[in-house]
Each structure stands twice: as structure tokens, then as C-alpha cells.
Write a protein that holds these residues in place. Structure first.
Motif, PDB file in Angstrom:
ATOM      1  N   LEU A 121      44.346  39.053  34.072  1.00 16.76           N
ATOM      2  CA  LEU A 121      43.112  39.821  33.964  1.00 16.76           C
ATOM      3  C   LEU A 121      42.962  40.295  32.528  1.00 16.76           C
ATOM      4  N   ARG A 122      41.882  39.872  31.890  1.00 13.94           N
ATOM      5  CA  ARG A 122      41.623  40.306  30.519  1.00 13.94           C
ATOM      6  C   ARG A 122      40.814  41.580  30.484  1.00 13.94           C
ATOM      7  N   ALA A 123      39.884  41.720  31.399  1.00 19.04           N
ATOM      8  CA  ALA A 123      39.032  42.906  31.446  1.00 19.04           C
ATOM      9  C   ALA A 123      38.439  43.017  32.841  1.00 19.04           C
ATOM     10  N   ILE A 124      38.011  44.216  33.209  1.00 19.22           N
ATOM     11  CA  ILE A 124      37.395  44.405  34.513  1.00 19.22           C
ATOM     12  C   ILE A 124      35.893  44.198  34.349  1.00 19.22           C
ATOM     13  N   ARG A 125      35.510  42.959  34.288  1.00 17.77           N
ATOM     14  CA  ARG A 125      34.102  42.571  34.199  1.00 17.77           C
ATOM     15  C   ARG A 125      33.998  41.127  34.662  1.00 17.77           C
ATOM     16  N   ASP A 126      32.792  40.643  34.784  1.00 16.37           N
ATOM     17  CA  ASP A 126      32.571  39.267  35.206  1.00 16.37           C
ATOM     18  C   ASP A 126      33.020  38.336  34.081  1.00 16.37           C
TER      19      ASP A 126
END
Length: 195
Positions: A121-126
Motif C-alpha cells: 500500500l503506497r497511499a490510502i487513495r484510489d
């Protein structure tokens, strides 16, 4: 305004997000249209029965812990590094060692999870390619901002942003001393704490 509830739908190979509101919608990129009330019922049923608990990751009294044994000297060293006080008694030290041992066991259990084939997971976004394209910054997206700038200076060119005149009349008319308990002329009066 309608309230929405977010659900994660794992029916397809990749998880998608469903929004439930007065209208049925699905996020862009979904090839299938899901019935949000069916998905809500599925997830409410799924979440009603927990499939695991934190307690299951902690060592039981009968089960020997596979965490490394921590000595009293190592505990004292860790407490000094953390700027925490040393244990006051032998019972407190034993309790700290047991807690630390169970925490290490918990971390080891989490590390045992098979993450083969799972992308980090790089970021909590699409993070889909469509969302990446949408978040891309181009000269077209900057056109309006660049139109608000002037280049000034003959030899050392600088950029100056054009701004509209701000109406600060309300801020200028504000009575700053209106809530002061004590004042002297146009100044606040503050006690120094000395008698």
C-alpha cells in the motif's frame, strides 16, 4: 443531503468501493453494477460474525510463546533508551517482561501472514491507472493559475501573482479589546503574577 455509507465489495478479483445513498452508484472503473442494498446485506451478515480476534494472536497461558526471551538487563536498556522509569519492584519488572513478550509474540504472528502477490500500500487513495491519470498535473490544469501571474523586472525577472483587492472592512472594524477584562486606553492589562 443524503447520508452515504461506504462498503468494500470483494466479489470481483479486485476490491471496489460501493456508496449507498438514495441513488445507486458505483465507483468509476467498475465493469459490473452491484445492487448496493444486496451488498450491504452481504456485508452486514459477514461482519456480524468475527473471523478472528486480537486475543487469538496473543499467546495463551498453556501455549509456549515463540518470542525471544528478554533478560532483565535488556529490559532496563530499552527503558533507558525510551526515557522511561525503571521498574520499582520485582513484580513490576516481571509484569513488564510478560507484556513485552506477548507484544513480540503478537508482532511475530502478524509477520506470519502470507502476503505473496499482495502489492504494498503506497497511499490510502484510489491507485488505479484511471485515478492516476486524473491526478496528473499538466500545463492544461495549470493554465488558470499561470494566467494570474505577471513577469516583472528588466534583468532579474520575477513572477508576481495578480490578486484582487481584498475587502477587510469587517476585520478593521473589529473591536479587539471588546472581550478584555481589564484595559488601559488602547492596551490590554495583564497581571505579571508578582504581587
Amino acid at each position: 443531503m443524503a447520508t452515504r455509507r461506504c462498503l468494500i465489495c470483494v466479489r470481483a478479483a479486485r476490491p471496489t468501493l460501493l456508496l449507498q445513498s438514495n441513488t445507486r452508484r458505483s465507483m468509476p472503473g467498475n465493469s459490473k453494477r452491484h445492487n448496493s442494498s444486496e451488498a450491504l446485506a452481504d456485508w452486514e451478515q459477514q461482519l456480524a460474525k468475527p473471523s478472528w480476534s486480537v486475543q487469538s494472536l496473543l499467546p495463551s497461558d498453556t501455549q509456549p510463546t515463540d518470542a525471544p526471551k528478554i533478560s532483565s538487563k535488556q529490559l532496563h536498556h530499552l527503558l533507558r533508551l525510551s526515557a522511561l522509569p525503571l521498574p520499582a519492584s520485582a513484580e513490576e519488572e516481571t509484569k513488564m517482561l510478560d507484556t513485552l513478550s506477548s507484544q513480540l509474540h503478537f508482532v511475530r504472528e502478524i509477520q506470519e501472514v502470507d502476503t505473496q502477490g499482495v502489492q504494498p500500500l503506497r497511499a490510502i487513495r484510489d491507485e488505479t491507472s484511471a485515478a492516476g491519470k486524473e491526478q496528473e498535473i499538466t500545463m492544461e490544469t495549470l493554465k488558470d493559475a499561470l494566467a494570474q501571474e505577471d513577469i516583472i523586472g528588466k534583468h532579474h525577472k520575477r513572477i508576481r501573482r495578480r490578486t484582487d483587492k481584498i475587502d477587510a472592512k469587517d476585520a478593521e472594524d473589529w473591536d479587539v479589546l471588546g472581550y478584555a477584562e481589564r484595559k488601559s486606553g488602547k492596551y490590554f492589562v495583564v497581571d505579571s503574577g508578582k504581587s
